[in-house]
Design an enzyme around this catalytic site. Structure first.
Site, short mmCIF file in Angstrom:
data_model
loop_
_atom_site.label_atom_id
_atom_site.label_comp_id
_atom_site.label_asym_id
_atom_site.label_seq_id
_atom_site.Cartn_x
_atom_site.Cartn_y
_atom_site.Cartn_z
N ASP A 200 7.05 4.72 -6.37
CA ASP A 200 8.06 5.49 -7.09
C ASP A 200 9.47 5.13 -6.65
O ASP A 200 9.68 4.47 -5.62
CB ASP A 200 7.84 6.99 -6.86
CG ASP A 200 6.61 7.52 -7.58
OD1 ASP A 200 6.18 6.89 -8.56
OD2 ASP A 200 6.10 8.57 -7.16
N TYR B 68 0.12 4.39 4.27
CA TYR B 68 1.48 4.88 4.07
C TYR B 68 1.96 5.57 5.35
O TYR B 68 1.17 6.17 6.07
CB TYR B 68 1.54 5.89 2.92
CG TYR B 68 1.49 5.30 1.54
CD1 TYR B 68 2.66 4.91 0.89
CD2 TYR B 68 0.28 5.14 0.87
CE1 TYR B 68 2.62 4.37 -0.38
CE2 TYR B 68 0.23 4.60 -0.40
CZ TYR B 68 1.41 4.22 -1.03
OH TYR B 68 1.36 3.68 -2.29
#
Length: 262
Positions: free
Chosen positions: A51, A106
């Site tokens: 994103d 992540y």
């Protein structure tokens, strides 16, 4: 010939990974660099379409081309801005960077001021294993059951590094998990409430919002039998560029910190 590129990028400079009209994106920057290098290609696929604001140290893109120059990371690095190719390896013709991935890692950098770190760590353990993550994602019609293989909370002093590994993630899933951990650390959310949410029992009005995108880093995409040896000159350039940005940002951070002491 299909080549997989391991790439890093500063997500704050882009409106996300996926190409969009009239805005700067990571995919658009790579395509522009390919065109400016005179490298003809048939397709470009990515492991993760991050994103807006999300950075990467190890996203992977696969490019189909007959131009051998693509195997030298410095060819594209000479044309790229805010994106760095760290490694380039030839892969099987049916390789797909998303579908072949064994797991993704992540890491989120969360300021630890006012947080009870032990509560954050305790709450993080609740997310391990298979759960319904509908309360921790932006629902887009996909199946919401996912499995988290590993979650770690590292205390780095002024920030916590929260690392999450899984085969696949839902939209905004990591950022909403991090926000939940922050609320637990502030005493605003209990472990029992989190357990209920992981069972899919929650009111939509109480759904946890995502933590800011700028704190999230895609560290690595792991594959079976595919390694990405880092190119020496590419690493040298990347480190030099990152150190310059770090010096600029840390000076600003200390300036703001001093201003809070008035």
């Amino acid at each position: 010939m299909k080549v997989a590129l391991k790439i890093a990028y500063d997500g704050t400079k882009f409106h996300g990974f996926q190409r969009q009209p009239n805005v700067r994106t990571v995919e658009g920057e790579i395509i522009k660099a390919l065109n400016n290098s005179g490298i003809m290609f048939n397709e470009l696929k990515s492991a993760s379409r991050t994103d807006k604001g999300v950075s990467a140290l190890g996203n992977v893109v696969a490019i189909t081309t007959e131009d051998e120059r693509i195997t030298n990371p410095m060819i594209l690095n000479a044309k790229l801005k805010d994106v760095w190719v760290l490694s380039a390896v030839k892969v099987p013709s049916d390789f797909h960077p998303r579908f072949w991935a064994r797991s993704k890692v992540y890491r989120y950098y969360l300021p630890s001021f006012d947080l009870d770190v032990e509560k954050v760590k305790e709450c993080s353990k609740l997310f391990l294993g298979v759960h319904d993550f509908s309360a921790f994602s932006r629902v887009d019609g996909r199946e919401t059951v996912r499995s988290i293989d590993r979650i770690e909370v590292l205390d780095l002093g002024p920030v916590l590094a929260i690392e999450v590994e899984a085969k696949s993630f839902l939209w905004e899933m990591v950022r909403r998990i991090v926000k939940t951990l922050e609320l637990c650390g502030l005493g605003k959310l209990s472990s029992e409430e989190v357990r209920k949410m992981l069972r899919g029992k929650f009111e939509k009005s109480r759904k946890v919002p995502p933590a800011p995108a700028e704190g999230l880093l895609l560290v690595e995409v792991k594959y079976k039998g595919i390694e990405f040896p880092i190119h020496d000159k590419a690493l040298e350039k990347f480190r030099k560029d990152m150190e310059k940005r770090f010096r600029e940002k840390i000076a600003r951070a200390y300036l703001l910190w001093d201003m809070t002491k008035i």
